[in-house]
Design a protein around this motif. Structure first.
Motif, PDB file in Angstrom:
ATOM      1  N   PHE A  13       0.815  -1.217   0.000  1.00  0.00           N
ATOM      2  CA  PHE A  13       0.000   0.000   0.000  1.00  0.00           C
ATOM      3  C   PHE A  13       0.850   1.271   0.000  1.00  0.00           C
ATOM      4  O   PHE A  13       0.293   2.374   0.091  1.00  0.00           O
ATOM      5  CB  PHE A  13      -0.926   0.019   1.217  1.00  0.00           C
ATOM      6  N   ASP A  14       2.147   1.118  -0.127  1.00  0.00           N
ATOM      7  CA  ASP A  14       3.034   2.276  -0.094  1.00  0.00           C
ATOM      8  C   ASP A  14       2.677   3.259  -1.214  1.00  0.00           C
ATOM      9  O   ASP A  14       2.551   2.881  -2.380  1.00  0.00           O
ATOM     10  CB  ASP A  14       4.486   1.835  -0.250  1.00  0.00           C
ATOM     11  N   GLY A  15       2.487   4.512  -0.852  1.00  0.00           N
ATOM     12  CA  GLY A  15       2.163   5.543  -1.840  1.00  0.00           C
ATOM     13  C   GLY A  15       0.683   5.717  -2.111  1.00  0.00           C
ATOM     14  O   GLY A  15       0.293   6.659  -2.817  1.00  0.00           O
ATOM     15  N   GLN A  16      -0.150   4.834  -1.588  1.00  0.00           N
ATOM     16  CA  GLN A  16      -1.594   4.958  -1.790  1.00  0.00           C
ATOM     17  C   GLN A  16      -2.225   5.721  -0.633  1.00  0.00           C
ATOM     18  O   GLN A  16      -1.866   5.516   0.532  1.00  0.00           O
ATOM     19  CB  GLN A  16      -2.262   3.577  -1.901  1.00  0.00           C
ATOM     20  N   THR A  17      -3.166   6.587  -0.968  1.00  0.00           N
ATOM     21  CA  THR A  17      -3.900   7.330   0.056  1.00  0.00           C
ATOM     22  C   THR A  17      -5.314   6.760   0.131  1.00  0.00           C
ATOM     23  O   THR A  17      -6.099   6.900  -0.801  1.00  0.00           O
ATOM     24  CB  THR A  17      -3.960   8.825  -0.285  1.00  0.00           C
ATOM     25  N   LEU A  18      -5.627   6.104   1.218  1.00  0.00           N
ATOM     26  CA  LEU A  18      -6.928   5.478   1.406  1.00  0.00           C
ATOM     27  C   LEU A  18      -7.571   5.983   2.691  1.00  0.00           C
ATOM     28  O   LEU A  18      -6.898   6.142   3.708  1.00  0.00           O
ATOM     29  CB  LEU A  18      -6.799   3.952   1.487  1.00  0.00           C
ATOM     30  N   SER A  19      -8.866   6.213   2.631  1.00  0.00           N
ATOM     31  CA  SER A  19      -9.605   6.532   3.848  1.00  0.00           C
ATOM     32  C   SER A  19     -10.522   5.375   4.237  1.00  0.00           C
ATOM     33  O   SER A  19     -10.872   5.222   5.406  1.00  0.00           O
ATOM     34  CB  SER A  19     -10.434   7.801   3.654  1.00  0.00           C
ATOM     35  N   ARG A  20     -10.894   4.548   3.251  1.00  0.00           N
ATOM     36  CA  ARG A  20     -11.765   3.392   3.486  1.00  0.00           C
ATOM     37  C   ARG A  20     -11.247   2.218   2.653  1.00  0.00           C
ATOM     38  O   ARG A  20     -10.801   2.402   1.520  1.00  0.00           O
ATOM     39  CB  ARG A  20     -13.214   3.700   3.089  1.00  0.00           C
ATOM     40  N   LEU A  21     -11.350   1.028   3.207  1.00  0.00           N
ATOM     41  CA  LEU A  21     -10.866  -0.164   2.519  1.00  0.00           C
ATOM     42  C   LEU A  21     -11.800  -1.328   2.829  1.00  0.00           C
ATOM     43  O   LEU A  21     -12.238  -1.497   3.972  1.00  0.00           O
ATOM     44  CB  LEU A  21      -9.435  -0.502   2.979  1.00  0.00           C
ATOM     45  N   ARG A  45      -3.313   3.573  10.883  1.00  0.00           N
ATOM     46  CA  ARG A  45      -3.293   4.700   9.935  1.00  0.00           C
ATOM     47  C   ARG A  45      -4.632   5.424   9.834  1.00  0.00           C
ATOM     48  O   ARG A  45      -4.810   6.288   8.988  1.00  0.00           O
ATOM     49  CB  ARG A  45      -2.868   4.203   8.545  1.00  0.00           C
ATOM     50  N   GLY A  46      -5.575   5.058  10.671  1.00  0.00           N
ATOM     51  CA  GLY A  46      -6.866   5.735  10.666  1.00  0.00           C
ATOM     52  C   GLY A  46      -7.710   5.435   9.443  1.00  0.00           C
ATOM     53  O   GLY A  46      -8.565   6.241   9.054  1.00  0.00           O
ATOM     54  N   ILE A  47      -7.469   4.281   8.818  1.00  0.00           N
ATOM     55  CA  ILE A  47      -8.257   3.872   7.650  1.00  0.00           C
ATOM     56  C   ILE A  47      -9.438   3.038   8.122  1.00  0.00           C
ATOM     57  O   ILE A  47      -9.279   2.109   8.928  1.00  0.00           O
ATOM     58  CB  ILE A  47      -7.387   3.053   6.670  1.00  0.00           C
ATOM     59  N   GLU A  48     -10.633   3.355   7.643  1.00  0.00           N
ATOM     60  CA  GLU A  48     -11.819   2.576   7.995  1.00  0.00           C
ATOM     61  C   GLU A  48     -11.808   1.269   7.211  1.00  0.00           C
ATOM     62  O   GLU A  48     -11.698   1.270   5.983  1.00  0.00           O
ATOM     63  CB  GLU A  48     -13.095   3.338   7.664  1.00  0.00           C
ATOM     64  N   ALA A 110     -19.533  -2.987  -2.092  1.00  0.00           N
ATOM     65  CA  ALA A 110     -18.532  -1.918  -2.043  1.00  0.00           C
ATOM     66  C   ALA A 110     -19.138  -0.578  -2.412  1.00  0.00           C
ATOM     67  O   ALA A 110     -18.835   0.454  -1.794  1.00  0.00           O
ATOM     68  CB  ALA A 110     -17.367  -2.254  -2.989  1.00  0.00           C
ATOM     69  N   GLN A 111     -20.015  -0.598  -3.399  1.00  0.00           N
ATOM     70  CA  GLN A 111     -20.667   0.663  -3.803  1.00  0.00           C
ATOM     71  C   GLN A 111     -21.527   1.208  -2.676  1.00  0.00           C
ATOM     72  O   GLN A 111     -21.506   2.410  -2.394  1.00  0.00           O
ATOM     73  CB  GLN A 111     -21.512   0.418  -5.054  1.00  0.00           C
ATOM     74  N   ARG A 112     -22.257   0.326  -2.019  1.00  0.00           N
ATOM     75  CA  ARG A 112     -23.116   0.777  -0.907  1.00  0.00           C
ATOM     76  C   ARG A 112     -22.290   1.322   0.252  1.00  0.00           C
ATOM     77  O   ARG A 112     -22.696   2.269   0.929  1.00  0.00           O
ATOM     78  CB  ARG A 112     -24.000  -0.379  -0.422  1.00  0.00           C
ATOM     79  N   MET A 113     -21.131   0.729   0.477  1.00  0.00           N
ATOM     80  CA  MET A 113     -20.273   1.146   1.588  1.00  0.00           C
ATOM     81  C   MET A 113     -19.347   2.295   1.199  1.00  0.00           C
ATOM     82  O   MET A 113     -18.547   2.754   2.012  1.00  0.00           O
ATOM     83  CB  MET A 113     -19.419  -0.041   2.072  1.00  0.00           C
ATOM     84  N   GLN A 114     -19.453   2.745  -0.066  1.00  0.00           N
ATOM     85  CA  GLN A 114     -18.593   3.819  -0.580  1.00  0.00           C
ATOM     86  C   GLN A 114     -17.111   3.452  -0.448  1.00  0.00           C
ATOM     87  O   GLN A 114     -16.270   4.253  -0.043  1.00  0.00           O
ATOM     88  CB  GLN A 114     -18.895   5.134   0.139  1.00  0.00           C
ATOM     89  N   VAL A 115     -16.844   2.202  -0.818  1.00  0.00           N
ATOM     90  CA  VAL A 115     -15.482   1.669  -0.785  1.00  0.00           C
ATOM     91  C   VAL A 115     -15.043   1.426  -2.221  1.00  0.00           C
ATOM     92  O   VAL A 115     -15.712   0.722  -2.969  1.00  0.00           O
ATOM     93  CB  VAL A 115     -15.423   0.352   0.019  1.00  0.00           C
ATOM     94  N   ASP A 116     -13.922   2.008  -2.595  1.00  0.00           N
ATOM     95  CA  ASP A 116     -13.441   1.861  -3.967  1.00  0.00           C
ATOM     96  C   ASP A 116     -12.455   0.705  -4.110  1.00  0.00           C
ATOM     97  O   ASP A 116     -12.302   0.141  -5.186  1.00  0.00           O
ATOM     98  CB  ASP A 116     -12.764   3.153  -4.438  1.00  0.00           C
ATOM     99  N   HIS A 117     -11.772   0.337  -3.010  1.00  0.00           N
ATOM    100  CA  HIS A 117     -10.760  -0.723  -3.038  1.00  0.00           C
ATOM    101  C   HIS A 117     -11.204  -1.883  -2.150  1.00  0.00           C
ATOM    102  O   HIS A 117     -11.565  -1.668  -0.986  1.00  0.00           O
ATOM    103  CB  HIS A 117      -9.409  -0.210  -2.538  1.00  0.00           C
TER     104      HIS A 117
END
Length: 409
Positions: A13-21, A45-48, A110-117
């Motif tokens: 995940f180095d270099g990726q900025t994620l807020s939700r996974l 890292r505070g990622i949901e 994933a769409q319902r949870m607003q998760v792209d990855h």
């Protein structure tokens, strides 16, 4: 071992900025280990992190396995959902149908949870098994490239952080962590090719055919695939263009292309025109290309391939779109949006067809083949043609493709 696996996740995940996974967890050792590792990574890292389990409804034990995953998620304070597949018609290959349903269900979640990855627990063993199965089927470069670490499909970026890790290593990790997992009884069912391969590793190892060696084959083939893709993109940039939603390729240049690049160029054009998720079978594609060479015409996967003068055209087959009708402003044929000054509720969009073309006596001035025009979107008021945007450049109506005209690769 734990530190090594944590470092592997960090590097992935180095270099990726994620807020939700998101993470898909079946309850088996591979995905359970992935959940455990991602929980630590995200918490620091505070990622949901969100978890989903697919119950295919094919085994009585599946419900209990999903409940076990839910229990682990509750302990880790990770939101969990069980997704149920219940509409299989009992036809075809059950493993293939279940796999396709799994991705559809997870993509919707994933769409319902607003998760792209969404992360998946595939391992080096899965990679090797896939290569061996595809090798037995005579796969080419793409097939032997097997699984990618990152791939966008169904509107989701699927991630496979553990492709370089053997399953045995993950099980050792879980035992050290004191985390239990479920063993799917079907993993011992020798009716399935993948299970036959797992039972054959001992014999194959005496020949030097190991999971690590086959994973290296997959990596090598992946590099070859990237090189072929670049060559195909170069050919497309030089010899192909998009006109009225169809792909036009210079026939004189096409015949001079290496066979593999020509095949890939046609395959990419087909996929772009018909918006198909899966490519046609190799045998069907070869037959279509032979027919194109011999007769100047072929049909494949809802598309028509035709030589017209000095060009090869790939466009929608009329029968594939003749019954597709949507309100103005909606997406037509999965790739067109038609809009105009008069957004009248009674208007609809459907193919121009013979009736519409007859109402456009100057259609030859467009320079486009007749059959290409027949499958362009048109605006109708009941049975009366309102507009043919592909022909009327000065009209208040316009038709736009929902994906870039060029790049169709």
């Amino acid at each position: 071992m734990t530190c090594d696996l944590d470092a592997l996740i960090e590097d992935f995940f180095d270099g990726q900025t994620l807020s939700r996974l998101g993470v898909a967890v079946s309850g088996g050792s591979d995905s359970t280990a992935l959940l455990t590792l991602l929980h630590r990574f995200c918490a620091a890292r505070g990622i949901e992190l969100f978890c989903a389990t697919v119950d295919h409804g094919l085994r009585a034990e599946a419900k209990n396995e999903a409940e076990s995953v839910a229990g682990l998620c509750a302990f880790l304070q990770v939101p969990h959902d069980t997704l149920t597949w219940s509409n299989w018609d009992g036809k075809g290959n059950v493993q293939s149908a279940a796999r396709q349903a799994r991705y559809r269900l997870l993509a919707g979640w994933a769409q319902r949870m607003q998760v792209d990855h969404v992360a998946l627990g595939h391992t080096l063993d899965d990679q090797a098994e896939t290569v061996l199965m595809r090798l037995a089927r005579g796969a080419g470069v793409d097939g032997l490239s097997a699984m990618a670490k990152r791939r966008r499909q169904h509107g989701v970026m699927w991630l496979r952080p553990l492709l370089s890790v053997e399953r045995s290593r993950l099980r050792d990790f879980l035992e050290i962590e004191g985390v239990t997992w479920s063993d799917d009884p079907s993993n011992e069912d020798s009716r399935f090719d993948r299970i036959k391969i797992r039972h054959s590793w001992g014999a194959l190892a005496t020949l030097g055919i190991t999971p690590a060696a086959l994973a290296q084959v997959a990596e090598n083939m992946g590099s070859a695939r990237e090189a072929l893709l670049l060559q195909t993109q170069d050919a497309a940039a030089q010899y192909a263009e998009v006109k009225a939603g169809a792909v036009r390729i210079s026939s004189s240049a096409f015949v001079d292309l290496p066979e593999e690049i020509a095949r890939r160029l046609i395959l990419s054009a087909l996929s772009w025109v018909n918006s198909a998720i899966y490519a046609p079978r190799s045998r069907s594609l070869r037959a279509a290309m032979r027919a194109l060479t011999d007769d100047g015409s072929a049909t494949l996967d809802g598309c028509h391939l035709r030589r017209v003068k000095d060009a090869i055209w790939i466009f929608r087959e009329y029968n594939a779109v003749k019954d597709v009708v949507v309100p103005v402003g909606d997406i037509w044929d999965n790739r067109w949006i038609v809009q105009g000054a008069e957004m009248v509720n009674d208007y609809h969009v459907s193919a121009l067809g013979e009736t519409g073309l007859a109402a456009c006596p100057a259609w030859r001035d467009s320079g486009l083949p007749r059959d290409v025009l027949l499958v362009t979107p048109a605006v109708w008021n009941d049975c009366a043609l309102v507009a043919a945007p592909a022909l009327e450049s000065q009209s208040d109506w316009h038709a736009e493709l929902t994906k870039p005209e060029m790049w169709f690769l």
